[in-house]
Design a protein around this motif. Structure first.
Motif, mmCIF file in Angstrom:
data_model
loop_
_atom_site.group_PDB
_atom_site.id
_atom_site.type_symbol
_atom_site.label_atom_id
_atom_site.label_comp_id
_atom_site.label_asym_id
_atom_site.label_seq_id
_atom_site.Cartn_x
_atom_site.Cartn_y
_atom_site.Cartn_z
ATOM 1 N N GLY A 20 -21.604 -21.985 14.294
ATOM 2 C CA GLY A 20 -21.485 -22.954 13.222
ATOM 3 C C GLY A 20 -21.608 -24.384 13.709
ATOM 4 O O GLY A 20 -22.281 -25.214 13.087
ATOM 5 N N MET A 21 -20.995 -24.671 14.858
ATOM 6 C CA MET A 21 -21.083 -26.022 15.417
ATOM 7 C C MET A 21 -22.515 -26.355 15.834
ATOM 8 O O MET A 21 -22.955 -27.500 15.740
ATOM 9 C CB MET A 21 -20.146 -26.163 16.621
ATOM 10 C CG MET A 21 -18.682 -25.852 16.340
ATOM 11 S SD MET A 21 -17.957 -26.810 14.994
ATOM 12 C CE MET A 21 -17.822 -28.414 15.738
ATOM 13 N N LEU A 22 -23.234 -25.346 16.285
ATOM 14 C CA LEU A 22 -24.616 -25.559 16.731
ATOM 15 C C LEU A 22 -25.621 -25.455 15.591
ATOM 16 O O LEU A 22 -26.809 -25.724 15.791
ATOM 17 C CB LEU A 22 -24.967 -24.553 17.827
ATOM 18 C CG LEU A 22 -24.299 -24.831 19.192
ATOM 19 C CD1 LEU A 22 -24.302 -23.587 20.052
ATOM 20 C CD2 LEU A 22 -24.999 -25.977 19.902
ATOM 21 N N SER A 23 -25.151 -25.088 14.397
ATOM 22 C CA SER A 23 -26.070 -24.936 13.267
ATOM 23 C C SER A 23 -26.628 -26.272 12.774
ATOM 24 O O SER A 23 -27.547 -26.295 11.955
ATOM 25 C CB SER A 23 -25.368 -24.216 12.108
ATOM 26 O OG SER A 23 -24.331 -25.023 11.561
ATOM 27 N N LEU A 63 -27.479 -12.307 23.288
ATOM 28 C CA LEU A 63 -27.840 -11.659 22.026
ATOM 29 C C LEU A 63 -29.080 -12.287 21.387
ATOM 30 O O LEU A 63 -29.593 -11.783 20.395
ATOM 31 C CB LEU A 63 -26.676 -11.751 21.038
ATOM 32 C CG LEU A 63 -25.441 -10.901 21.360
ATOM 33 C CD1 LEU A 63 -24.278 -11.292 20.462
ATOM 34 C CD2 LEU A 63 -25.773 -9.424 21.199
ATOM 35 N N GLY A 64 -29.533 -13.397 21.948
ATOM 36 C CA GLY A 64 -30.691 -14.072 21.383
ATOM 37 C C GLY A 64 -30.349 -15.071 20.291
ATOM 38 O O GLY A 64 -31.243 -15.589 19.611
ATOM 39 N N TYR A 65 -29.059 -15.352 20.114
ATOM 40 C CA TYR A 65 -28.637 -16.292 19.085
ATOM 41 C C TYR A 65 -28.688 -17.745 19.572
ATOM 42 O O TYR A 65 -28.701 -18.670 18.754
ATOM 43 C CB TYR A 65 -27.219 -15.970 18.618
ATOM 44 C CG TYR A 65 -27.123 -14.736 17.758
ATOM 45 C CD1 TYR A 65 -28.260 -14.142 17.208
ATOM 46 C CD2 TYR A 65 -25.890 -14.162 17.487
ATOM 47 C CE1 TYR A 65 -28.161 -13.012 16.422
ATOM 48 C CE2 TYR A 65 -25.791 -13.030 16.684
ATOM 49 C CZ TYR A 65 -26.923 -12.459 16.159
ATOM 50 O OH TYR A 65 -26.837 -11.342 15.365
ATOM 51 N N LEU A 66 -28.670 -17.909 20.866
ATOM 52 C CA LEU A 66 -28.753 -19.232 21.470
ATOM 53 C C LEU A 66 -29.768 -19.206 22.599
ATOM 54 O O LEU A 66 -30.054 -18.151 23.170
ATOM 55 C CB LEU A 66 -27.396 -19.677 22.049
ATOM 56 C CG LEU A 66 -26.194 -19.813 21.122
ATOM 57 C CD1 LEU A 66 -24.963 -20.223 21.928
ATOM 58 C CD2 LEU A 66 -26.468 -20.829 20.018
ATOM 59 N N SER A 87 -32.766 -16.667 15.034
ATOM 60 C CA SER A 87 -31.908 -15.497 14.825
ATOM 61 C C SER A 87 -30.450 -15.909 14.681
ATOM 62 O O SER A 87 -29.706 -15.363 13.859
ATOM 63 C CB SER A 87 -32.052 -14.514 15.983
ATOM 64 O OG SER A 87 -33.353 -13.985 16.049
ATOM 65 N N GLY A 88 -30.053 -16.862 15.507
ATOM 66 C CA GLY A 88 -28.678 -17.348 15.441
ATOM 67 C C GLY A 88 -28.373 -18.031 14.124
ATOM 68 O O GLY A 88 -27.304 -17.831 13.528
ATOM 69 N N MET A 89 -29.318 -18.821 13.644
ATOM 70 C CA MET A 89 -29.137 -19.505 12.369
ATOM 71 C C MET A 89 -29.027 -18.494 11.232
ATOM 72 O O MET A 89 -28.195 -18.628 10.332
ATOM 73 C CB MET A 89 -30.299 -20.461 12.117
ATOM 74 C CG MET A 89 -30.103 -21.345 10.891
ATOM 75 S SD MET A 89 -28.828 -22.610 11.124
ATOM 76 C CE MET A 89 -29.774 -23.837 12.057
ATOM 77 N N ALA A 90 -29.857 -17.462 11.279
ATOM 78 C CA ALA A 90 -29.816 -16.438 10.236
ATOM 79 C C ALA A 90 -28.482 -15.691 10.268
ATOM 80 O O ALA A 90 -27.892 -15.395 9.219
ATOM 81 C CB ALA A 90 -30.976 -15.465 10.422
ATOM 82 N N ALA A 91 -27.999 -15.399 11.476
ATOM 83 C CA ALA A 91 -26.754 -14.643 11.617
ATOM 84 C C ALA A 91 -25.562 -15.435 11.101
ATOM 85 O O ALA A 91 -24.719 -14.908 10.358
ATOM 86 C CB ALA A 91 -26.543 -14.260 13.078
ATOM 87 N N VAL A 92 -25.451 -16.711 11.480
ATOM 88 C CA VAL A 92 -24.287 -17.499 11.069
ATOM 89 C C VAL A 92 -24.362 -17.845 9.587
ATOM 90 O O VAL A 92 -23.335 -17.970 8.913
ATOM 91 C CB VAL A 92 -24.145 -18.766 11.941
ATOM 92 C CG1 VAL A 92 -25.217 -19.808 11.628
ATOM 93 C CG2 VAL A 92 -22.751 -19.369 11.775
ATOM 94 N N THR A 93 -25.557 -17.960 9.049
ATOM 95 C CA THR A 93 -25.707 -18.187 7.613
ATOM 96 C C THR A 93 -25.246 -16.957 6.834
ATOM 97 O O THR A 93 -24.536 -17.068 5.820
ATOM 98 C CB THR A 93 -27.176 -18.505 7.266
ATOM 99 O OG1 THR A 93 -27.577 -19.699 7.950
ATOM 100 C CG2 THR A 93 -27.345 -18.722 5.764
#
Length: 221
Positions: A20-23, A63-66, A87-93
């Motif tokens: 979330g902080m990195l979003s 995991l490929g999120y960052l 992928s990370g943006m999609a996951a946290v969204t």
């Protein structure tokens, strides 16, 4: 190159917080994230340690999120910067919008001490509550100041109102602590009527808690 995870992993709250902080799509180091959490999420959730942050950042990258890169300054110092992936943006969204809402967990160390006030005394309990009042005043003030500071970035609009809530929460907590201080004498007067056990300490009737439990449960049936 960051790859897409094959399945949706179960992540700890720390991981979702970091994503979330990195979003906001800014490259940040673990140190940067820790400082940012301290004056935002830390007021109403918790502030993870550096070791927790770095452990979760490494996990999220795996995991490929960052994705990360090492930035070298003109000297010998370097720091690793992390950036969220698609992928990370999609996951946290998805987590923000669809994850089940967990009930708040209250771990109130001061109230726990009051619960066992029969092992203390009114003077000491008031001292503990006075310390808590001072803490609440400081937190309410800082949250309000950070809320005002966050107004500098339109993208932080929701952080602003969350921090406003935090300021109100600590102000209310202060009032509850002051009210609890006024109740101490009443509780102490009742305690003095209790039976005494070993070394003159108050003791409860053995097994009475079971009867109380049954009575309370019966009211809800």
């Amino acid at each position: 190159m960051a790859g897409k995870p094959q399945s949706k992993p179960s992540l700890a709250a720390t991981s979702w917080t970091l994503l979330g902080m990195l979003s906001y799509e800014e490259e940040l180091s673990g140190y940067d994230i820790k400082k940012w959490i301290d004056w935002s999420v830390g007021f109403y959730y918790w502030s993870p340690s550096y070791s927790q942050i770095y452990t979760e950042l490494k996990k999220l990258e795996g995991l490929g999120y960052l994705e990360s890169r090492v930035e070298q300054d003109e000297g010998l110092r370097s720091r690793r910067l992390y950036k969220i992936t698609e992928s990370g943006m999609a996951a946290v969204t998805d987590w923000t919008n669809n994850a089940p809402v967990d009930p708040p967990v209250l771990k109130h160390s001061v109230l726990l001490r009051v619960t066992f006030g029969h092992l203390s005394n009114p003077t000491r309990l008031r001292e503990l509550l006075e310390q808590h009042v001072a803490y609440c005043e400081a937190m309410a003030r800082q949250a309000a100041e950070d809320s005002d500071g966050a107004k500098a970035q339109p993208v932080w609009a929701y952080s602003v109102i969350a921090l406003r809530w935090a300021a109100k929460y600590y102000a209310a907590e202060r009032e509850l602590a002051l009210e609890l201080m006024k109740d101490i004498d009443e509780a102490d007067a009742v305690l003095r009527t209790a039976a005494k056990g070993v070394a003159g300490m108050p003791r409860s009737t053995p097994g009475l808690w079971r009867d109380v439990e049954r009575e309370v449960q019966g009211r809800h049936e």
